[in-house]
Structures are given as C-alpha cells and as structure tokens.
Design an enzyme around this catalytic site. Sequence first.
Site, PDB file in Angstrom:
ATOM      1  N   HIS A 195     -11.026  -7.530  48.735  1.00  0.00           N
ATOM      2  CA  HIS A 195     -10.554  -7.698  50.112  1.00  0.00           C
ATOM      3  C   HIS A 195     -10.975  -9.046  50.676  1.00  0.00           C
ATOM      4  O   HIS A 195     -10.228  -9.700  51.386  1.00  0.00           O
ATOM      5  CB  HIS A 195     -11.141  -6.593  50.994  1.00  0.00           C
ATOM      6  CG  HIS A 195     -10.446  -5.287  50.805  1.00  0.00           C
ATOM      7  ND1 HIS A 195     -11.006  -4.091  51.136  1.00  0.00           N
ATOM      8  CD2 HIS A 195      -9.228  -5.008  50.321  1.00  0.00           C
ATOM      9  CE1 HIS A 195     -10.158  -3.123  50.864  1.00  0.00           C
ATOM     10  NE2 HIS A 195      -9.071  -3.656  50.362  1.00  0.00           N
ATOM     11  N   ARG A 338       8.918  -6.415  43.081  1.00  0.00           N
ATOM     12  CA  ARG A 338       8.614  -5.807  41.789  1.00  0.00           C
ATOM     13  C   ARG A 338       7.953  -4.452  42.024  1.00  0.00           C
ATOM     14  O   ARG A 338       7.045  -4.346  42.844  1.00  0.00           O
ATOM     15  CB  ARG A 338       7.673  -6.702  40.980  1.00  0.00           C
ATOM     16  CG  ARG A 338       7.355  -6.083  39.620  1.00  0.00           C
ATOM     17  CD  ARG A 338       6.484  -6.980  38.797  1.00  0.00           C
ATOM     18  NE  ARG A 338       5.121  -6.982  39.304  1.00  0.00           N
ATOM     19  CZ  ARG A 338       4.147  -7.703  38.740  1.00  0.00           C
ATOM     20  NH1 ARG A 338       4.396  -8.466  37.701  1.00  0.00           N
ATOM     21  NH2 ARG A 338       2.928  -7.655  39.227  1.00  0.00           N
ATOM     22  N   GLU A 437       8.334  -9.387  29.478  1.00  0.00           N
ATOM     23  CA  GLU A 437       6.930  -9.766  29.280  1.00  0.00           C
ATOM     24  C   GLU A 437       6.309  -9.074  28.073  1.00  0.00           C
ATOM     25  O   GLU A 437       5.108  -9.113  27.867  1.00  0.00           O
ATOM     26  CB  GLU A 437       6.113  -9.547  30.555  1.00  0.00           C
ATOM     27  CG  GLU A 437       6.318  -8.233  31.247  1.00  0.00           C
ATOM     28  CD  GLU A 437       5.574  -8.132  32.583  1.00  0.00           C
ATOM     29  OE1 GLU A 437       4.785  -9.010  32.933  1.00  0.00           O
ATOM     30  OE2 GLU A 437       5.800  -7.130  33.273  1.00  0.00           O
ATOM     31  N   ASN A 460       2.579 -14.523  31.660  1.00  0.00           N
ATOM     32  CA  ASN A 460       1.160 -14.143  31.635  1.00  0.00           C
ATOM     33  C   ASN A 460       0.945 -13.020  30.624  1.00  0.00           C
ATOM     34  O   ASN A 460      -0.003 -13.028  29.843  1.00  0.00           O
ATOM     35  CB  ASN A 460       0.694 -13.655  33.012  1.00  0.00           C
ATOM     36  CG  ASN A 460       0.925 -14.685  34.098  1.00  0.00           C
ATOM     37  OD1 ASN A 460       1.163 -15.845  33.786  1.00  0.00           O
ATOM     38  ND2 ASN A 460       0.882 -14.279  35.341  1.00  0.00           N
ATOM     39  N   ASP A 461       1.840 -12.045  30.665  1.00  0.00           N
ATOM     40  CA  ASP A 461       1.733 -10.946  29.706  1.00  0.00           C
ATOM     41  C   ASP A 461       2.409 -11.289  28.387  1.00  0.00           C
ATOM     42  O   ASP A 461       1.903 -10.924  27.326  1.00  0.00           O
ATOM     43  CB  ASP A 461       2.355  -9.675  30.295  1.00  0.00           C
ATOM     44  CG  ASP A 461       1.385  -8.980  31.229  1.00  0.00           C
ATOM     45  OD1 ASP A 461       0.214  -8.826  30.842  1.00  0.00           O
ATOM     46  OD2 ASP A 461       1.782  -8.620  32.346  1.00  0.00           O
ATOM     47  N   ARG A 471      -5.558 -11.717  28.184  1.00  0.00           N
ATOM     48  CA  ARG A 471      -5.391 -12.791  29.174  1.00  0.00           C
ATOM     49  C   ARG A 471      -6.631 -13.017  30.037  1.00  0.00           C
ATOM     50  O   ARG A 471      -6.766 -14.060  30.671  1.00  0.00           O
ATOM     51  CB  ARG A 471      -4.158 -12.523  30.057  1.00  0.00           C
ATOM     52  CG  ARG A 471      -4.264 -11.279  30.901  1.00  0.00           C
ATOM     53  CD  ARG A 471      -2.912 -10.896  31.502  1.00  0.00           C
ATOM     54  NE  ARG A 471      -2.749 -11.326  32.880  1.00  0.00           N
ATOM     55  CZ  ARG A 471      -1.717 -11.008  33.646  1.00  0.00           C
ATOM     56  NH1 ARG A 471      -0.724 -10.277  33.166  1.00  0.00           N
ATOM     57  NH2 ARG A 471      -1.638 -11.420  34.869  1.00  0.00           N
ATOM     58  N   CYS A 508       8.438 -16.099  36.094  1.00  0.00           N
ATOM     59  CA  CYS A 508       7.487 -15.962  37.201  1.00  0.00           C
ATOM     60  C   CYS A 508       6.032 -15.881  36.746  1.00  0.00           C
ATOM     61  O   CYS A 508       5.162 -15.554  37.553  1.00  0.00           O
ATOM     62  CB  CYS A 508       7.850 -14.776  38.089  1.00  0.00           C
ATOM     63  SG  CYS A 508       7.813 -13.206  37.227  1.00  0.00           S
TER      64      CYS A 508
HETATM   65  C1  PEP Z   1       3.377 -12.020  34.178  1.00  0.00           C
HETATM   66  O1  PEP Z   1       2.925 -11.175  33.402  1.00  0.00           O
HETATM   67  O2  PEP Z   1       3.698 -13.182  33.830  1.00  0.00           O
HETATM   68  C2  PEP Z   1       3.532 -11.694  35.612  1.00  0.00           C
HETATM   69  C3  PEP Z   1       4.113 -12.527  36.447  1.00  0.00           C
HETATM   70  O3  PEP Z   1       3.032 -10.504  36.044  1.00  0.00           O
HETATM   71  P1  PEP Z   1       1.479 -10.236  36.354  1.00  0.00           P
HETATM   72  O4  PEP Z   1       0.758 -11.547  36.285  1.00  0.00           O
HETATM   73  O5  PEP Z   1       1.444  -9.603  37.704  1.00  0.00           O
HETATM   74  O6  PEP Z   1       1.111  -9.296  35.253  1.00  0.00           O
HETATM   75 MG    MG Z   2       2.859  -9.127  33.992  1.00  0.00          MG
END
Ligand code: PEP
Ligand code: MG
Length: 591
Positions: A195, A338, A437, A460-461, A471, A508
């Site tokens: 928070h 999302r 992803e 990212n995933d 990650r 993204c």
């Molecule tokens: C990703 O996995 O690239 C993504 C944008 O989702 P998050 O980072 O929320 O897992």
């Molecule tokens: Mg993700």
Amino acid sequence: MRKTGKVILGVAASPGILIGDSFFMRRDEFQIEEEIIDSREVEAEILRFRASISETKKELEALKEKVSERLAPELARIFDPQVMVLDDQVVNREVERRIRETKRCAEFVYKQELSKAIRALNASRDTYIRERILDINAISNRVIEKLLGIKRRSLLGVKKPAILLAHSVTPGEVVHIANENILGMALELGGGTSHVALLAKALGIPAVVGLKEDLSQFPDGTSLILDGFRGELHIEPSKKSLGRYRRETASLQKQAESYREYCAREGYTPDGRRVEVQANIELTSEIQNALERGAEGIGLFRTEYLYLIYSRFPNEAEQFRDYKLLAERMGGRPVIIRTFDFGGDKFLGSFGRSYEMNPFLGWRAIRISLDRPDFFKIQIRAILKASYYGNIKIMLPLISTKEEVLKAKQIIEEVKSSLKKEGVPFKGEVELGIMIETPSAALMAEALAPEVDFFSIGTNDLVQYTLAVDRGNELVSNLYQNYHPAVLKLIKQTIEAGHRHDLWVGLCGEMAGDPLATTLLIGLGIEELSLNPTTIPLVKRIVCTTEYERAKELASEALRCSGAPEVKDILLQDFRQRFSGVEGLQFFHLE
Ligand code: PEP
Ligand code: MG
C-alpha cells in the site's frame, strides 16, 4: 582518497531520483506496563477502551476523507483494513473479557491480543498477507496512544527538505509525508506492491522499499542518493556518483522539456506506419499522468490491484465504478481491461489459495477465473456495464490453450444475455483480446486468432516461460533475456499469425518500455506498445523518427543472430548512430 559510498539495494517502489540529506524517523517507544486494576475500576476501564476505539475510528475516517479529496477515492480504501481491525468484534470482546477476568489495563490486554494476530500472520509465506501486519501494528499504536494519552506528533516536524529513512511507515504517514519537508523515502520493510508503494507512486514521491539493512545506523544529515528507478540507496556517495546523478536529474528535466513536443503527437513512423503508444497502469489515479505524457490509450489495466486497494475481492458495484471512471477519463481512447491475474507472484493469499511449489506454473490468472466462474462473471458484468461509457476492450491473461478462450467466450456470452434480459445497457461489440505470454499461445497463435480481436504480447511472462527463468529471481537474472532470439521468433510468429487473420498485435511487457527494443519491435510489425507512463515520451520520439523500412531490416538482422548479446550489439550500434546525445538515455544504460 575519499571513501567511496555504499549502495544498498532494495525494491524500486516509486520512480524518481533524489539527492539530499537523511532524516531517520524515530518512533516514540512507549512502555506498556502490566498494570493491575482494582475490581471497582473494571467497568470504567472497559469504557475507556471503547472510547479509544471510537476516537481512533473518527481519526481514520477523517484521514480517508482527506485522501479521497486530495488523491483518488479508491486510494482512501487503503485504510479499510485498519478500520476492519478496529471493528473486529471477536478481538474487542475478547479484550473486554480479559480486562474483566485478568484485571489488567486495557492497553496491556489490547497489545497482547493484536500481537497474537500478528504472530499468526507472520507465519504466512505470502507477502500480501504479511503486509497486513503493518495495518495491525498501525492500529495497535493508534489505539494505545489514545489510551496512554500520547499526542500523535505531526509526522516529524522536519525543518528542512530531507529524504526519510524508516523501518516502515503506515499509509496514513505517507499521506502526511506529502505535506512535510520530505522529498522521498527509503524503507527497510515493504514490497513493490505494498500500500505504501502504491500511495507513494500516486503522490509522486520517489521511494525505495525492502532495504534489508538497519537504516537507523545512519545519523541524520547523512548525504544520500535515492534512486527510485533502480531501487538503490547510495550512502555518502562519491563525488563521481554525485556528479553522475546530478547529470541524470538535470537531463530528466531536459528530457521532459525536449519531449513535450512528442507527447502531443500520434505514434506514426515518418513513412506512415501506425504504432500506438499506450500506458500500463494499476490505479485510476495514474490516468492524469499517463495522458500528460502522451498515452494514446490504456494498453493494460492490471485489475488485480483493485484487490490490493480493497483488501478483498471487490464487488460488482465497486469494480463497475472504477472501470467506468477509467473509460470516462480516457474520453473515447481505447482502454484494455485485463481480467484478474492473481497468482504467480501476485497476491498469493487471494481466493483461499494454498502454498504451491511452482506458483508461476500453478493456479494463476485465467485458470482461476475459469475455475471460479462466480467471480469471473462479476468482473465481466462490471466491465461490460462500464463499456457503455467509453472504448473498453477485454483482455484475458495467461492463455495456454484454445479451450480456455472458448470457455471464457461462452461465459462472456452468458453474461451478455443476462444483462440484455435485465435491460442493462452495454456495448454489444466489445473487443476481446488475449495475452500471448506462454510459448504454447505464441506457437498456436494461428489457431487462436480466429477466436479473438487482438493479441497483446506479455514479454514479462513469455521470457520466463520460454527460457525457464523465474522473472523475480535475482540469482538467474542474467539469463532473463528479452532479446533472446527464441523470444524474438515467438514474437514474430505471433505478429504474423495475427496479421494473417486481420488482428492488430500489441506488446505490453516491460520490453515495450525499453527504448533499445523499440525499433526492433516496430520492425517485427508490432502496432501498439503499452508501457509505464514515464517512458512514453521517449518511446514516442523513437517511433516518430524511425523509418519502418529501416526497422524491418534491423529486425531481420536480429532474427539471424544466435544469442541475446549479439542482438543487443546490433541494436546498440543502430541506436547510438541515430540517438546519441538524446536526453534521458542514461537511465537505460545506453550511453
Ligand atoms: C507480462 O507478462 O508481460 C505482463 C504484461 O503481465 P504481468 O507483468 O502483469 O504478468
Ligand atoms: Mg503476465
């Protein structure tokens, strides 16, 4: 020779760079005596306890109102868990029972009861649950201060601007910090999604948290650099680091000025290729900043953060209010909502989840939504209802099979029919997209494409699942490579499959905010990049000055490489040639 400064690593919680002197927040350590009371005073003691609870509640309500007015109504809900602790009748009755039975003073009994709850939470592996300890501590201190008649000091009364060092701060204190001479903060406790981190971000106060070191060892006035981009605290920095950071702050300033022109521009390459530059946000209070930096839409609204704000699963009305606000404030620009992505590293305690050996390979994201359609339907209802007020699109996270898409679509159709039956207005043609992803989704993009309206690649995933690299694990962070040709091939394959079916394809993951990757992604054929608002002007500048034809050549060259270092060399060479001297690049280690 001058002693070179020490650098303490933590978690970047709120971006920004500060150079200044330290101020350590010492708390009044109050002694709580195990005072025995006379039997005739028991009832008066219980009344005293009740009064302290109701006074504290009034105080919190006033704080909530202040946050709601000054920041955003949703942020005021951060204080709800504290109100819940105050209202906990099981605890309060037990305190009263024990005052009667043991004839001990209220502060002693209350402290003991809350310490029991803290011990139970401490055993949890879930950072979200452990964050609740901060709430309980905050409330316990407030109530005990009332009982002991201690007047709460305005946070510190800091005389001159300083960087706050503390073991931890409560959300209430962050709000006060904004009014004091506090430029930023470095805390021993807390995670990037606490928070306190959310509030700091919303208030624009640079912050680094989770610094696992005793910060009280540094006397007030210690010279510091707080790096909220990289999650670093520099103690007594060397002249060289100070010089480097002074240049960085000056160039951040200049960057803001020199990019202003690009904020207002649409993302088009000079040879006319459309590449929309949108924002990833977690809070509606970030919309203003995203728009000021030139976001052409919201490419990713991570709804799971609503859970953090409400400290529970938000109901339909609550979700609807936030999604509607988002749609309206974006004034017709696209907004991709999302659906919940719980699990993995996020909010492990939600949905009564228990410990999993491999949470990233476990019960996560769309898997939870499909297994708990009751919750999923509430979210879809809220999104569809909000779609009436703007340009909302729905996106499903972590798709790994076509069956998941079909099942989700069926649920969405069911929700649409009930809304129709109820006569509730919504947009019939809300676009549905999926995140690509997982390697399976990328490899099967051709089969998934006919089922949806767009793809958004979540690198990212995708990187962690393709390269088998956690990650969040710094031990293997050198293997976490966005530029790995295996990842680039999956991106390319996804884009091509999407285009064969007339879908637009966006990206993204954090890679969208890496300026070195922008040209490569344009060349691979991406049509939308969604990133953290801070980097939007720089990425827009690159989009607006990169010929699509040249980007395509660079992408083909990268795809022929056999490893990430080789790809990076090619990208760096091209980048330096075209952008050397551009402000703000040092943040990305490009100069
Ligand atoms: C990703 O996995 O690239 C993504 C944008 O989702 P998050 O980072 O929320 O897992
Ligand atoms: Mg993700």
